[in-house]
Write an enzyme that holds these catalytic residues in place. Structure first.
Site, short mmCIF file in Angstrom:
data_model
loop_
_atom_site.label_atom_id
_atom_site.label_comp_id
_atom_site.label_asym_id
_atom_site.label_seq_id
_atom_site.Cartn_x
_atom_site.Cartn_y
_atom_site.Cartn_z
N VAL A 1 9.92 -19.67 7.89
CA VAL A 1 10.04 -19.61 6.43
C VAL A 1 10.91 -20.75 5.90
O VAL A 1 10.56 -21.42 4.93
CB VAL A 1 10.59 -18.23 5.97
N VAL B 1 8.61 -8.52 0.23
CA VAL B 1 7.45 -7.61 0.25
C VAL B 1 6.20 -8.41 -0.12
O VAL B 1 6.20 -9.14 -1.11
CB VAL B 1 7.60 -6.45 -0.74
N GLY C 1 4.76 -10.98 1.20
CA GLY C 1 4.72 -12.43 1.43
C GLY C 1 4.60 -13.18 0.12
O GLY C 1 5.46 -13.07 -0.76
N LYS D 1 9.40 -2.18 3.61
CA LYS D 1 8.80 -2.70 2.38
C LYS D 1 8.56 -1.58 1.36
O LYS D 1 8.84 -1.76 0.18
CB LYS D 1 7.51 -3.44 2.71
#
Lengths: 407, 407
Positions: free
Chosen positions: B12, B127, B129, B200
């Site tokens: 990321v 949550v 992506g 999530k």
């Protein structure tokens, strides 16, 4: 405390009133302040309304009320909404609207006027009804360069096409059903001729690319001529017919924008969007595909979007940055004959075998679909609209129908 | 100019760097200011990186740099991310994160800390992506009272189940394929046991209802025991099996929250969400159903969401209102035995006709699905989990499997 005035107490206006009254506690909590309805403007009488004292017929009551900081314009149409909006912005009141016709026609000027007066002009409800799409495009996908948007932007036509696809209803019967259910107007032209959808794709395009696109310059084909046989061909080629608004950034800096009934492949997330629902598929260079789905119209969904804009204004305080739509003139639109797509065509064919052979020669790689007597359908590879037309001329058969085929 | 520091240069973190560099012009335009990467913290060496001078191993370099106003925490895991986040917030730097484990575990405290220090703690990437869902819940649907949320929140398990549904792959083979493609870890437990999904749904629930929900108290069932025969039964009852995270507000003020493989009816917009895609269906009292769909993981989609949060901070100026998660203790969750749903069960049945008759007597209105030798499947009407269990005890047959069935 944020004082608001509602212009127009029709379907959407009464929905805004209802949502603010019903969800008052949660709205106050999320806005960080109370949203207070100060006035409702309507030319009609509402003497039996529980809050009849809110109603006025005089717009000056609203403009001169310093407690009103947000004007909610949900009248629809260009006049007098355009004048009312300008006067509100010049009086340094923010304006929230669901009026796609006005945003598509005068959005560029009204955004500029809002910016000059350091107030907001917000229009989440103008596209996709209750679906959050304007704010996600502005904020959530702000890290992306958007490459294309494809949307099912009109619930009425999607209801009609879904009836044809799933229930084998003819266009005529499906339209009548839509009218009986209140989804379509007596004069259904704005929906079925794509006028509503083209305004919405113009707004999305302007927002995604920061350049104003004139909705009247966008090529548009409605669904009037779609037949059950077309629907059948679509099925046989693994597609469904949907009225799509589409925009795409081209390498030459121009935009390819259109509204047209399209063959949508079954594997597309748009293919399963049925009935009055809308959906908008956005392609960004970081996020990939993102889809937003929900009710594209209706009293409470549209009111939900309008009130979310009011809450945004309440939360934003002094911060009033508006999106800027650069007006670069009509040249921003690519000539539609250069638009690249796969195409579907149905042509007359008394002698099927020889016509198939000709199609395969002229349209190298075409997929033949043999569904009806006396004709042949086929799906081409990607080519420009102009090449497609030239090749159809070369084929020289009577054309029954053609459709764009989405990839 | 907004100076940022990236904590962790893994998948990321390097995606955030790439998106900011690649889309620099558009990001500057939309943020209204330049986003300037000042430091990247990682314990590894990056000597051949084109901007190797940005790297540091010393977090104090970041905390003491007054040019850094936003810390991007994309390390994952609770430690040291928790300490680093607290120190950043206390130093009056906003924090943006993709770290669902940390948000689910300490979000309540960290949001409070951000609020006290008048900075932001944002977690759009935690949550779904790249799917915009956190901001839409906070802003776009702010006019609504949310009644329920159902999400396909884990791409790995959705890929595995899609392989089972569409390709008749066994669980074992589908998992191996997911591992070969890099979708699943060597130790796939966090995904297939529902640990990722439960974090999530805890975050979404806390956000939608403003009350902190402890993810470790939410009942969770993973997909380990789902078989191809279960998939077949689902098909025969007009459903597909999906791992769903679900939350619902009950009339008694409590919340029904769970993660479980569910029978999802074909007509649900969640049913056609295939492969690694995620989707979140939100029901609000004004908007009705709204669905958000896209890539739930991956370098650039996740980076897209992280950078959108940085842009929001850049645009917001002094305005730093954080959502508040009231910590009302574990009592906010309804006992799972009171959870109301339709249910599916497969039971052993040597004598099918007599077992069918018993099922129809005990489960009044049950839909029988006869798909396999020596057993019977059936779908019940809505009832509590406790009633379902009591009735299964009364039926007194060997149970092969059970699933919740979404309405």
């Amino acid at each position: 405390m944020v004082g608001i005035a509602i212009l127009g107490y029709g379907v959407v206006g009464s929905g805004v009133y209802e949502v603010i009254r019903k969800n008052s506690d949660g709205i106050t909590r999320r806005a960080g302040t109370k949203i207070d309805i100060k006035h409702i403007l309507d030319i009609r009488e509402f003497n039996s309304h529980p809050e009849k004292e809110l109603f006025t017929k005089n717009y000056d009551d609203i403009l001169t009320d310093t407690d009103v900081s947000v004007v909610v314009e949900v009248m629809g149409g260009v006049n007098p909404a355009y004048e009312f909006t300008k006067r509100a912005l010049m009086a340094k009141k923010s304006v929230v609207t669901s009026n796609k016709e006005l945003v598509a026609k005068h959005g560029c000027e009204l955004l500029k006027l809002a910016s000059e007066n350091r107030v907001h002009y917000l229009f989440e409800a103008s596209v996709g009804g209750g679906i959050p799409i304007i704010r996600p495009l502005k904020l959530c996908l702000a890290a992306n360069e958007i490459s294309e948007i494809t949307g099912i932007l009109n619930g009425t036509t999607n209801y009609i096409l879904t009836q044809m696809i799933n229930k084998d209803e003819t266009m005529e019967n499906a339209l009548k059903k839509a009218q009986d259910k209140g989804y379509a107007e007596k004069n259904p032209s704005a929906d079925i001729d794509g006028i509503d959808a083209v305004r919405k794709i113009a707004i999305l395009t302007s927002l995604a690319f920061g350049k104003y696109v004139d909705s009247t310059k966008i090529p548009v084909t409605g669904i009037r001529n779609v037949t059950l046989t077309d629907v059948e061909y679509a099925k046989k080629s693994g597609c469904v017919i949907k009225l799509c608004g589409h925009c795409r950034a081209l390498e030459n800096g121009k935009l390819d924008v259109y509204v047209s009934p399209c063959f949508v492949p079954d594997e597309s997330p748009l293919a399963s969007v049925d009935g009055v629902f809308n959906a908008i598929l956005v392609k960004g260079n970081a996020v990939g595909d993102a889809l937003f789905y929900g009710r594209g119209a209706g009293k409470l969904p549209t009111a939900s979007a309008v009130v979310s804009d009011v809450i945004e204004i309440a939360k934003s305080g002094e911060n009033t940055d508006s999106p800027v739509w650069e007006d670069v003139g009509g040249g921003i639109l690519e000539n539609s004959e250069n638009s690249v797509s796969k195409h579907f065509a149905r042509v007359k064919a008394d002698d099927k075998e020889s016509v198939k052979a000709e199609i395969e020669k002229i349209f190298d790689g075409a997929q033949i679909i043999d569904a009806e007597d006396g004709e042949i359908g086929f799906v081409t590879d990607e080519m420009t609209a102009k090449d497609f037309e030239n090749k159809l001329n070369e084929l020289n058969k009577d054309i029954i129908s053609t459709f764009l085929v989405l990839s």
